[in-house]
Motif scaffolding. Structure first.
Motif, mmCIF file in Angstrom:
data_model
loop_
_atom_site.group_PDB
_atom_site.id
_atom_site.type_symbol
_atom_site.label_atom_id
_atom_site.label_comp_id
_atom_site.label_asym_id
_atom_site.label_seq_id
_atom_site.Cartn_x
_atom_site.Cartn_y
_atom_site.Cartn_z
ATOM 1 N N TYR A 8 18.817 48.046 14.127
ATOM 2 C CA TYR A 8 17.815 47.670 15.130
ATOM 3 C C TYR A 8 16.410 47.980 14.637
ATOM 4 C CZ TYR A 8 15.138 47.634 19.453
ATOM 5 O OH TYR A 8 14.187 47.376 20.414
ATOM 6 N N PRO A 9 15.491 47.023 14.865
ATOM 7 C CA PRO A 9 15.716 45.663 15.360
ATOM 8 C C PRO A 9 15.927 44.689 14.208
ATOM 9 C CG PRO A 9 13.374 46.128 15.317
ATOM 10 C CD PRO A 9 14.051 47.375 14.815
ATOM 11 N N SER A 10 16.842 43.762 14.403
ATOM 12 C CA SER A 10 17.133 42.778 13.373
ATOM 13 C C SER A 10 16.646 41.385 13.753
ATOM 14 C CB SER A 10 18.648 42.738 13.112
ATOM 15 O OG SER A 10 19.340 42.373 14.287
ATOM 16 N N ARG A 11 16.004 41.280 14.920
ATOM 17 C CA ARG A 11 15.458 40.000 15.377
ATOM 18 C C ARG A 11 14.302 40.265 16.346
ATOM 19 N NH1 ARG A 11 17.959 39.285 20.497
ATOM 20 N NH2 ARG A 11 19.920 40.473 20.721
ATOM 21 N N ALA A 12 13.709 39.213 16.832
ATOM 22 C CA ALA A 12 12.543 39.333 17.711
ATOM 23 C C ALA A 12 12.897 40.022 19.027
ATOM 24 C CB ALA A 12 11.957 37.957 17.995
ATOM 25 N N LEU B 151 7.805 47.906 14.167
ATOM 26 C CA LEU B 151 9.199 47.489 14.249
ATOM 27 C C LEU B 151 9.583 46.456 13.192
ATOM 28 C CD1 LEU B 151 9.355 47.167 18.138
ATOM 29 C CD2 LEU B 151 10.263 49.048 16.762
ATOM 30 N N LYS B 152 8.569 45.829 12.573
ATOM 31 C CA LYS B 152 8.803 44.818 11.535
ATOM 32 C C LYS B 152 9.559 43.610 12.077
ATOM 33 C CE LYS B 152 6.931 47.745 8.711
ATOM 34 N NZ LYS B 152 5.490 47.596 8.354
ATOM 35 N N GLN B 153 9.389 43.352 13.356
ATOM 36 C CA GLN B 153 9.950 42.163 13.995
ATOM 37 C C GLN B 153 8.946 41.667 15.044
ATOM 38 O OE1 GLN B 153 12.611 40.436 13.302
ATOM 39 N NE2 GLN B 153 13.672 41.845 11.899
ATOM 40 N N PRO B 154 8.927 40.362 15.321
ATOM 41 C CA PRO B 154 8.017 39.858 16.355
ATOM 42 C C PRO B 154 8.337 40.451 17.724
ATOM 43 C CG PRO B 154 8.908 38.073 15.027
ATOM 44 C CD PRO B 154 9.701 39.290 14.674
ATOM 45 N N PRO C 289 21.797 45.944 27.483
ATOM 46 C CA PRO C 289 21.039 47.153 27.108
ATOM 47 C C PRO C 289 21.024 47.407 25.601
ATOM 48 C CG PRO C 289 23.199 47.781 27.898
ATOM 49 C CD PRO C 289 23.112 46.279 28.079
ATOM 50 N N ASP C 290 20.422 46.466 24.881
ATOM 51 C CA ASP C 290 20.404 46.573 23.423
ATOM 52 C C ASP C 290 18.992 46.725 22.861
ATOM 53 O OD1 ASP C 290 19.399 44.066 23.933
ATOM 54 O OD2 ASP C 290 20.989 42.963 22.897
ATOM 55 N N GLY C 291 17.991 46.844 23.741
ATOM 56 C CA GLY C 291 16.625 47.068 23.291
ATOM 57 C C GLY C 291 15.864 45.818 22.913
ATOM 58 N N TYR C 292 16.447 44.640 23.119
ATOM 59 C CA TYR C 292 15.748 43.401 22.756
ATOM 60 C C TYR C 292 15.006 42.776 23.938
ATOM 61 C CZ TYR C 292 17.880 43.543 18.166
ATOM 62 O OH TYR C 292 18.233 43.926 16.889
ATOM 63 N N ASN C 293 15.302 43.230 25.151
ATOM 64 C CA ASN C 293 14.579 42.771 26.335
ATOM 65 C C ASN C 293 13.871 43.954 26.980
ATOM 66 O OD1 ASN C 293 15.088 39.814 26.899
ATOM 67 N ND2 ASN C 293 17.199 40.529 26.602
#
Length: 324
Positions: free
Chosen positions: A29-33, A61-64, A87-91
């Motif tokens: 994490y994070p592997s995407r925006a 974070l090195k992600q958008p 609940p994965d931290g992407y939202n």
């Protein structure tokens, strides 16, 4: 019977060991925006601050970090969306002080304002300003309150809507001073400010972001700020506490994710917020908005949210406001 050579077995074993490692790298994490949602209008305080922090956080974070607006219901739509997300931290959601006001004033919400969130960090803190039109007879807060005592429920104050933090500031002012002020709500935007300038309503209780341009132009007269001490960007304007002891209201914005987000992700996001909050451009922009950088730990934000809900519940009860 199939014979497996030692070399083949070792090669297969090594290959199987590589699978978890590859998966771990893929799932790092994070592997995407990331999506940062807020529930208020484009160009408003929540939107400006969300975009400001998103830009700086993605450097860490090195992600958008993409800002998404889901406006309506005082921020409730955006909060509900994130509360019910994975609940994965992407939202993520940028909460405002309205989050605790809604919890205090609404009979029911589609989520629990505390239990359904993993609080990450507050990002800003700011006071409100109590102001009247330039031609208003009250030259200071003492005179305004004296006028309200002489004419109960004739001195009016405005807000961006019933249940807004601005509404609660006005109610708390009346409760603390033991005067009856009459609430005249509007639907947000520039309507409350224009109503005060036009003389349709007596008192404005709003953010410095909204009020400062009109104070500087001379159309509004600032009577007091709701911070415990004078506010740096409003020199010469006394705090309400100079008249009403211990009076203090600061609203806030803060970052949260869905409940159950792993603590290591919360910690990483907290670090990203703190790094963004320390950036000079961020501090300068917040100062110009009448705000200040105010990062916290996740534990501190959780405690603050709980305390604010109880505080506004007390104001609602004392002011005789019926929960909706």
């Amino acid at each position: 019977m199939v014979q497996i050579s030692r070399r083949s077995f070792m090669a297969g074993a090594a290959g199987s060991l590589l699978v978890p490692t590859a998966l771990a790298q893929h799932d790092r994490y994070p592997s995407r925006a990331l999506q940062l949602t807020h529930g208020f209008g484009a160009g408003g305080n929540a939107d400006v601050v969300s975009r400001l922090f998103a830009q700086k956080m993605q450097d860490v974070l090195k992600q958008p970090v993409v800002v998404d607006i889901k406006s309506g219901a005082g921020g409730t739509i955006a909060s509900d969306y994130v509360a019910k997300s994975k609940p994965d931290g992407y939202n993520l959601v940028m909460l405002t002080g309205a989050h605790t006001v809604s919890a205090a004033l609404r009979k029911s919400l589609p989520f629990d304002a505390v239990r359904d969130f993993s609080f990450i960090s507050t990002v800003t803190s700011f006071p409100f300003v109590i102001a009247v039109r330039a031609e208003h007879p009250a030259q200071n807060l003492q005179e305004l309150l004296a006028l309200a005592r002489k004419k109960p429920e004739e001195v009016t104050f405005t807000s961006v809507g019933v249940g807004s933090t601005q509404h609660m500031v006005g109610e708390l002012l009346g409760v603390t001073a033991n005067v009856k002020l009459l609430h005249v709500p509007y639907r947000g935007g520039g309507a409350p400010v224009q109503a005060v300038i036009a003389g349709d309503v007596d008192v404005l209780a709003d953010t410095l972001t909204v009020a400062s341009p009109h104070i500087k132009s001379g159309r509004l007269r600032a009577l007091a700020v709701t911070s415990a001490q004078a506010w740096p960007s409003m020199p010469g304007v006394p705090p309400v506490s100079a008249v009403l002891k211990d009076f203090e209201v600061r609203s806030w914005l803060g970052l949260a994710a869905a409940a159950g987000t792993p603590q290591e992700i919360v910690d990483l996001l907290n670090k990203a917020v703190r790094t963004a909050a320390e950036a000079s451009p961020v501090k300068t922009t917040l100062f110009n908005l009448g705000s200040e950088s105010a990062p916290s730990s996740s534990v501190q934000m959780t405690g603050m949210v709980k305390q604010e809900i109880e505080r506004w519940r007390s104001v609602v009860a004392k002011a005789g406001i019926q929960p909706q």
